[in-house]
Design an enzyme around this catalytic site. Structure first.
Site, mmCIF file in Angstrom:
data_model
loop_
_atom_site.group_PDB
_atom_site.id
_atom_site.type_symbol
_atom_site.label_atom_id
_atom_site.label_comp_id
_atom_site.label_asym_id
_atom_site.label_seq_id
_atom_site.Cartn_x
_atom_site.Cartn_y
_atom_site.Cartn_z
ATOM 1 N N CYS A 115 87.764 -64.838 65.311
ATOM 2 C CA CYS A 115 89.097 -65.416 65.225
ATOM 3 C C CYS A 115 89.587 -65.833 66.616
ATOM 4 C CB CYS A 115 90.052 -64.409 64.592
ATOM 5 S SG CYS A 115 91.691 -65.067 64.255
ATOM 6 N N CYS A 116 89.393 -64.977 67.629
ATOM 7 C CA CYS A 116 89.801 -65.336 68.991
ATOM 8 C C CYS A 116 89.003 -66.531 69.500
ATOM 9 C CB CYS A 116 89.608 -64.151 69.944
ATOM 10 S SG CYS A 116 90.942 -62.943 69.927
ATOM 11 N N CYS A 198 99.003 -62.209 69.613
ATOM 12 C CA CYS A 198 99.291 -62.687 68.261
ATOM 13 C C CYS A 198 99.900 -61.545 67.447
ATOM 14 C CB CYS A 198 98.007 -63.139 67.591
ATOM 15 S SG CYS A 198 97.254 -64.583 68.367
ATOM 16 N N CYS A 201 97.772 -58.832 65.602
ATOM 17 C CA CYS A 201 96.904 -57.996 66.440
ATOM 18 C C CYS A 201 97.680 -57.265 67.522
ATOM 19 C CB CYS A 201 95.813 -58.854 67.093
ATOM 20 S SG CYS A 201 94.786 -59.724 65.898
ATOM 21 N N CYS A 224 90.844 -60.815 74.768
ATOM 22 C CA CYS A 224 90.463 -61.872 73.831
ATOM 23 C C CYS A 224 89.312 -62.704 74.381
ATOM 24 C CB CYS A 224 91.659 -62.758 73.517
ATOM 25 S SG CYS A 224 92.567 -63.273 74.940
HETATM 26 S S1 SF4 Z 1 94.585 -62.147 68.821
HETATM 27 FE FE1 SF4 Z 1 94.176 -61.775 66.629
HETATM 28 S S2 SF4 Z 1 95.130 -63.465 65.458
HETATM 29 FE FE2 SF4 Z 1 95.090 -64.035 67.657
HETATM 30 S S3 SF4 Z 1 93.245 -65.282 67.827
HETATM 31 FE FE3 SF4 Z 1 92.646 -63.160 68.375
HETATM 32 S S4 SF4 Z 1 91.985 -62.144 66.447
HETATM 33 FE FE4 SF4 Z 1 93.065 -64.087 65.916
#
Ligand code: SF4
Length: 229
Positions: A115-116, A198, A201, A224
């Site tokens: 996701c990151c 985010c 998270c 991240c």
């Molecule tokens: S912090 Fe969480 S929601 Fe944001 S990009 Fe990374 S995994 Fe995705």
């Protein structure tokens, strides 16, 4: 002079320089090939304050993952209004809705690295491509991974020079600057969120916990990947 050579020549003079002197040097040296990527942390707000009050013409952007806190979106607008600047929103290729169709719902709960990568790293790489140097707001004392960061360093991951004007600042230095100059900051900082990313998270931290304990709570992930080497 290549960026790598410039780093070698300039760094000794800048290690003892103030954050403003570092920003002024970077602006003069890189001109419109310099950018600042902010995540609207307390440190980022300080850097925007320094840039704006000094009248430095530095490109500003943020990675808008689509799942930031409402308080963060409000701060974004507040900073633009206060300083008369534009902070560009850099968005991922896929909206949250499209990501859910392709990868399933709540990817951050199942594969936060993926996701990151989709929502932060890939957009950041594309956003940095036109530039020779980027400013960050990292500080050495934030994490073990950041303990050896230097004022100027070659960022091999993204292929440009990294300028870290607050690298030697302490937590107290940051907040003293914020209070002294009445710098806008995220309202969540006053509600137990020392480090804000985010919304899915990020959780508040308990007294005595590490400042980043609320990031990806329950997993070993602490970064991240934007500032890892
Ligand atoms: S912090 Fe969480 S929601 Fe944001 S990009 Fe990374 S995994 Fe995705």
């Amino acid at each position: 002079m290549t960026a790598a050579v410039a780093v070698q020549h300039a760094e000794p003079d800048l290690e003892g320089a103030s954050a403003l002197e570092i920003l002024q040097w970077a602006s003069a040296h890189y001109g419109d090939r310099l950018t600042f990527a902010t995540g609207f942390g307390a440190e980022g707000c300080v850097v925007i304050d320094l840039i704006a009050r000094a009248g430095l013409r530095v490109d500003l952007f943020t990675l808008d993952t689509g799942v930031l806190f409402p308080e963060t979106y409000a701060l974004w607008k507040q900073l633009e209004a206060r300083y008369g600047v534009t902070i560009r929103g850099v968005v991922p290729e896929q909206t949250i809705g499209v990501q859910e169709l392709v990868h399933g719902p709540k990817l951050w709960e199942r594969d936060s690295d993926r996701c990151c990568d989709l929502r932060k790293l890939r957009p950041l790489r594309a956003a940095l491509a036109p530039f020779d140097a980027w400013i960050t707001a990292i500080r050495r004392e934030q994490t073990p991974e950041r303990a050896n960061a230097r004022v100027l360093e070659r960022d091999a991951k993204f292929g440009l020079v990294k300028v870290n004007p607050l690298v030697g600042w302490t937590h107290d230095d940051v907040w003293a600057h914020i209070y002294l100059h009445d710098v806008p900051y995220n309202a969540l900082h006053d509600r137990g969120y020392p480090s804000i990313g985010c919304a899915p998270c990020t959780s508040p931290v308990a007294p005595g916990e590490d400042a980043r304990a609320g990031r990806w709570r329950g997993s070993a992930k602490k970064e991240c990947g934007l500032h890892s080497r």
